[in-house]
Design a protein around this motif. Structure first.
Motif, PDB file in Angstrom:
ATOM      1  N   ALA A 215       0.811  -1.222   0.000  1.00  0.00           N
ATOM      2  CA  ALA A 215       0.000   0.000   0.000  1.00  0.00           C
ATOM      3  C   ALA A 215       0.843   1.271   0.000  1.00  0.00           C
ATOM      4  O   ALA A 215       0.550   2.209  -0.755  1.00  0.00           O
ATOM      5  N   VAL A 216       1.882   1.322   0.852  1.00  0.00           N
ATOM      6  CA  VAL A 216       2.619   2.580   1.025  1.00  0.00           C
ATOM      7  C   VAL A 216       4.128   2.424   0.790  1.00  0.00           C
ATOM      8  O   VAL A 216       4.882   3.373   1.012  1.00  0.00           O
ATOM      9  N   GLY A 217       4.577   1.246   0.376  1.00  0.00           N
ATOM     10  CA  GLY A 217       6.004   1.061   0.110  1.00  0.00           C
ATOM     11  C   GLY A 217       6.734   0.509   1.313  1.00  0.00           C
ATOM     12  O   GLY A 217       6.243   0.544   2.453  1.00  0.00           O
ATOM     13  N   TRP A 218       7.961  -0.004   1.069  1.00  0.00           N
ATOM     14  CA  TRP A 218       8.679  -0.685   2.150  1.00  0.00           C
ATOM     15  C   TRP A 218       9.232   0.271   3.199  1.00  0.00           C
ATOM     16  O   TRP A 218       9.432  -0.121   4.346  1.00  0.00           O
ATOM     17  N   ALA A 219       9.491   1.521   2.848  1.00  0.00           N
ATOM     18  CA  ALA A 219      10.060   2.451   3.835  1.00  0.00           C
ATOM     19  C   ALA A 219       9.067   2.710   4.971  1.00  0.00           C
ATOM     20  O   ALA A 219       9.397   2.571   6.151  1.00  0.00           O
ATOM     21  N   TRP A 220       7.822   3.077   4.600  1.00  0.00           N
ATOM     22  CA  TRP A 220       6.810   3.328   5.625  1.00  0.00           C
ATOM     23  C   TRP A 220       6.263   2.022   6.197  1.00  0.00           C
ATOM     24  O   TRP A 220       6.179   1.857   7.422  1.00  0.00           O
ATOM     25  N   GLY A 221       5.875   1.110   5.320  1.00  0.00           N
ATOM     26  CA  GLY A 221       5.250  -0.123   5.773  1.00  0.00           C
ATOM     27  C   GLY A 221       6.173  -1.013   6.570  1.00  0.00           C
ATOM     28  O   GLY A 221       5.744  -1.691   7.514  1.00  0.00           O
ATOM     29  N   GLY A 222       7.458  -1.021   6.209  1.00  0.00           N
ATOM     30  CA  GLY A 222       8.389  -1.932   6.846  1.00  0.00           C
ATOM     31  C   GLY A 222       9.232  -1.338   7.959  1.00  0.00           C
ATOM     32  O   GLY A 222       9.792  -2.093   8.772  1.00  0.00           O
ATOM     33  N   PHE A 223       9.333   0.020   8.013  1.00  0.00           N
ATOM     34  CA  PHE A 223      10.228   0.616   9.009  1.00  0.00           C
ATOM     35  C   PHE A 223       9.584   1.747   9.823  1.00  0.00           C
ATOM     36  O   PHE A 223       9.667   1.746  11.052  1.00  0.00           O
ATOM     37  N   TYR A 224       8.961   2.732   9.190  1.00  0.00           N
ATOM     38  CA  TYR A 224       8.463   3.884   9.935  1.00  0.00           C
ATOM     39  C   TYR A 224       7.267   3.532  10.829  1.00  0.00           C
ATOM     40  O   TYR A 224       7.197   3.954  12.000  1.00  0.00           O
ATOM     41  N   ILE A 225       6.316   2.765  10.297  1.00  0.00           N
ATOM     42  CA  ILE A 225       5.164   2.379  11.123  1.00  0.00           C
ATOM     43  C   ILE A 225       5.596   1.492  12.285  1.00  0.00           C
ATOM     44  O   ILE A 225       5.151   1.702  13.427  1.00  0.00           O
ATOM     45  N   PRO A 226       6.483   0.488  12.077  1.00  0.00           N
ATOM     46  CA  PRO A 226       6.999  -0.255  13.236  1.00  0.00           C
ATOM     47  C   PRO A 226       7.687   0.629  14.275  1.00  0.00           C
ATOM     48  O   PRO A 226       7.603   0.361  15.475  1.00  0.00           O
ATOM     49  N   THR A 227       8.367   1.700  13.833  1.00  0.00           N
ATOM     50  CA  THR A 227       9.001   2.620  14.782  1.00  0.00           C
ATOM     51  C   THR A 227       7.969   3.250  15.711  1.00  0.00           C
ATOM     52  O   THR A 227       8.175   3.348  16.928  1.00  0.00           O
ATOM     53  N   ILE A 228       6.841   3.669  15.156  1.00  0.00           N
ATOM     54  CA  ILE A 228       5.784   4.276  15.968  1.00  0.00           C
ATOM     55  C   ILE A 228       5.257   3.272  16.991  1.00  0.00           C
ATOM     56  O   ILE A 228       5.028   3.605  18.165  1.00  0.00           O
ATOM     57  N   ILE A 229       5.097   2.022  16.570  1.00  0.00           N
ATOM     58  CA  ILE A 229       4.598   0.981  17.470  1.00  0.00           C
ATOM     59  C   ILE A 229       5.578   0.748  18.623  1.00  0.00           C
ATOM     60  O   ILE A 229       5.180   0.589  19.783  1.00  0.00           O
ATOM     61  N   ILE A 230       6.870   0.748  18.332  1.00  0.00           N
ATOM     62  CA  ILE A 230       7.881   0.554  19.380  1.00  0.00           C
ATOM     63  C   ILE A 230       7.816   1.673  20.416  1.00  0.00           C
ATOM     64  O   ILE A 230       7.907   1.431  21.623  1.00  0.00           O
ATOM     65  N   ILE A 231       7.646   2.903  19.960  1.00  0.00           N
ATOM     66  CA  ILE A 231       7.592   4.044  20.884  1.00  0.00           C
ATOM     67  C   ILE A 231       6.391   3.924  21.827  1.00  0.00           C
ATOM     68  O   ILE A 231       6.502   4.133  23.044  1.00  0.00           O
ATOM     69  N   VAL A 232       5.236   3.573  21.271  1.00  0.00           N
ATOM     70  CA  VAL A 232       4.031   3.403  22.103  1.00  0.00           C
ATOM     71  C   VAL A 232       4.245   2.283  23.115  1.00  0.00           C
ATOM     72  O   VAL A 232       3.900   2.409  24.304  1.00  0.00           O
ATOM     73  N   ALA A 233       4.827   1.167  22.670  1.00  0.00           N
ATOM     74  CA  ALA A 233       5.060   0.026  23.566  1.00  0.00           C
ATOM     75  C   ALA A 233       6.013   0.397  24.697  1.00  0.00           C
ATOM     76  O   ALA A 233       5.851  -0.059  25.837  1.00  0.00           O
ATOM     77  N   THR A 234       6.999   1.233  24.409  1.00  0.00           N
ATOM     78  CA  THR A 234       7.954   1.653  25.438  1.00  0.00           C
ATOM     79  C   THR A 234       7.264   2.447  26.537  1.00  0.00           C
ATOM     80  O   THR A 234       7.547   2.272  27.726  1.00  0.00           O
ATOM     81  N   LEU A 235       6.344   3.314  26.147  1.00  0.00           N
ATOM     82  CA  LEU A 235       5.606   4.098  27.133  1.00  0.00           C
ATOM     83  C   LEU A 235       4.748   3.198  28.028  1.00  0.00           C
ATOM     84  O   LEU A 235       4.689   3.389  29.247  1.00  0.00           O
ATOM     85  N   ILE A 236       4.095   2.209  27.428  1.00  0.00           N
ATOM     86  CA  ILE A 236       3.272   1.280  28.212  1.00  0.00           C
ATOM     87  C   ILE A 236       4.146   0.476  29.171  1.00  0.00           C
ATOM     88  O   ILE A 236       3.798   0.282  30.344  1.00  0.00           O
ATOM     89  N   TRP A 237       5.278  -0.010  28.675  1.00  0.00           N
ATOM     90  CA  TRP A 237       6.197  -0.795  29.512  1.00  0.00           C
ATOM     91  C   TRP A 237       6.663   0.027  30.718  1.00  0.00           C
ATOM     92  O   TRP A 237       6.727  -0.463  31.842  1.00  0.00           O
ATOM     93  N   PHE A 238       6.982   1.304  30.481  1.00  0.00           N
ATOM     94  CA  PHE A 238       7.456   2.178  31.547  1.00  0.00           C
ATOM     95  C   PHE A 238       6.410   2.334  32.647  1.00  0.00           C
ATOM     96  O   PHE A 238       6.742   2.347  33.846  1.00  0.00           O
TER      97      PHE A 238
END
Length: 461
Positions: free
Chosen positions: A183-206
């Motif tokens: 849908a949006v290419g490998w840069a966004w689909g494979g790397f940028y969106i996962p980055t956002i998910i990691i940041i949210v998960a870090t806040l929950i873990w904290f």
């Protein structure tokens, strides 16, 4: 933080604190595997065609040959290899909470920079994957350290099963990211969106994690007492350098390490090679490859909770001794998956192949009662260290299996050549299980004990 903790206490007052920890373990493993396996899908959209055929435009493509692709898929595991053992010491000395948070932040930064690294060529992309592995080495020792300090003995199977959050991370990565790339290419689909998910998960873990029951800001006194009494004196809060020399001389631990190696060989082979096999041999498109490649991991996650619950029931009822239970369930975690890989050598129909791969990895869910939990039996005080050593050795399968696939498919990528790979995988499952039958153990080892420092006269009074 006081106000936030008070708010969370009201929200979670009906939820046991140890259930929060179980959820956090699941989430942590989800993130671990998302950054581990995203390259297996992304690389299909990042490389040029071998036969000069026209490929979909998912973004820039790079002239990485089969050997370079194998190296990129294995780069994470090379980095992971170097930090598994020291990462275990960091988890036990500084505590798993802060170590995990720092790892997540580092992984988010590198994942966000990965498209830039790819544009710099093979070397910089390899470095990005290698650094991601370096950072991730301490994660599983951290998770096992949390289990040893939070899980009552008759609930430990479900806690170890929560480590199958990595399976959901694999499913999400292969299924959702496959469609996102289209849908949006490998840069966004494979790397940028996962980055956002990691940041949210870090806040929950904290917000929801604590190193031990006595440091959790929202645990009830009744639950803290229950956990500490159930663990007894098998777990100590004293800090001590692990007994490495005794570890490498321990026959039960060495047999466990071999068993874990066989488990990771089968798991990492399917993690790194299944998309390639389904896409290039079975002929499925990118979206279908992501969905079908995730099916074996769905089966593994679901059956791991089934087997984990069965193991907890067996413990509560006292039906089997721990050692007998660990050895018996090797039939399901190792022998049966190996037999399904052997069967895969004799069929060609695509959906039958998918079914056999799904059954092979699905039954491996029983590993929550064998190699994934046995370190907790042998040494609860050093469970993170034991798992770190096992993972350091076992992680070599992460870069050996892609190289093995590349070796057999370099000249001709045919089903016949893949048979050799499947037979080797079957042997890696079955042989360690036979060894564990003879030398494995489920008893706490003498070197687990930590002597408390002598009390002063003042303390005694």
């Amino acid at each position: 933080m006081v106000e936030i903790n008070a708010f969370l206490a009201r929200v979670f007052r009906r939820v046991p604190a140890r259930l929060n920890i179980g959820f956090m373990l699941f989430l942590g493993c989800f993130i671990t595997y998302m950054v581990r396996v995203n390259m297996s899908i992304n690389i299909l959209a990042m490389v040029e065609s071998r036969d000069n055929e026209t490929l979909p435009d998912y973004g820039d493509r790079y002239p990485w040959n089969a050997d370079q692709q194998g190296l990129l898929l294995g780069a994470y595991f090379w980095g992971y290899l170097f930090t598994s053992i020291p990462g275990a010491y960091l988890a036990e000395y500084f505590g798993p909470k802060i170590v995990t948070e720092l790892v997540f932040i580092g992984c988010a930064v590198i994942t966000a920079l990965s498209p830039l690294a790819a544009s710099g060529g093979f070397g910089t992309m390899y470095a990005a994957r290698f650094l991601t592995g370096i950072l991730s080495g301490p994660l599983y020792p951290c998770f096992h350290n949390l289990i040893s300090r939070w899980a009552p003995p008759d609930e430990k199977g479900k806690y170890v099963a929560s480590l199958q959050g990595g399976t959901l991370g694999t499913i999400f990565t292969w299924q959702m990211i496959g469609f996102l790339v289209e849908a949006v290419g490998w840069a966004w689909g494979g790397f940028y969106i996962p980055t956002i998910i990691i940041i949210v998960a870090t806040l929950i873990w904290f917000m929801l994690t604590a190193d031990r029951p006595d440091t959790h800001p929202r645990i009830t006194e009744e639950e803290r007492t229950y956990i500490e009494n159930s663990l007894g004196d098998t777990v100590s809060n004293e800090k001590k350098v692990p007994p490495y020399l005794k570890l490498i001389k321990s026959v039960p631990f060495l047999s466990l390490m071999v068993l874990h190696y066989g488990n990771l060989w089968g798991l990492y082979f399917l993690l790194t090679a299944t998309p390639k096999f389904m896409s290039e041999i079975l002929g499925f498109n990118m979206g279908s490859t992501g969905v079908l490649s995730s099916l074996p991991h769905i089966a593994r996650m679901l059956l791991s909770f089934v087997f984990g619950s069965i193991g907890d029931l067996i413990k509560r009822r006292g039906w089997l001794r721990i050692t007998v239970m660990r050895k018996f369930f090797c039939i399901f975690s190792h022998i049966v998956p190996g037999l399904f890989l052997i069967g895969l050598c004799f069929v060609h129909e695509p959906y039958t192949c998918v079914a056999l791969i799904t059954l092979s990895l699905g039954f491996n869910g029983a590993s929550v009662l064998t190699n994934l939990q046995n370190s907790q039996d042998l040494a609860p005080n050093f469970a993170g260290t034991l798992y770190g050593i096992m993972n350091a050795i076992g992680t070599t399968t992460g870069f050996l299996t892609p190289l093995l696939v590349a070796y057999f498919t370099r000249e001709e990528n045919t089903f016949e050549n893949w048979r050799y790979v499947f037979m080797i995988g079957a042997g890696a499952y079955i042989a360690p299980a036979i060894l564990f039958f003879f030398f494995g153990s489920g008893q706490v080892q003498p070197w687990n004990s930590i002597e408390k420092p002598p009390k002063s006269e003042e303390d005694s009074k």
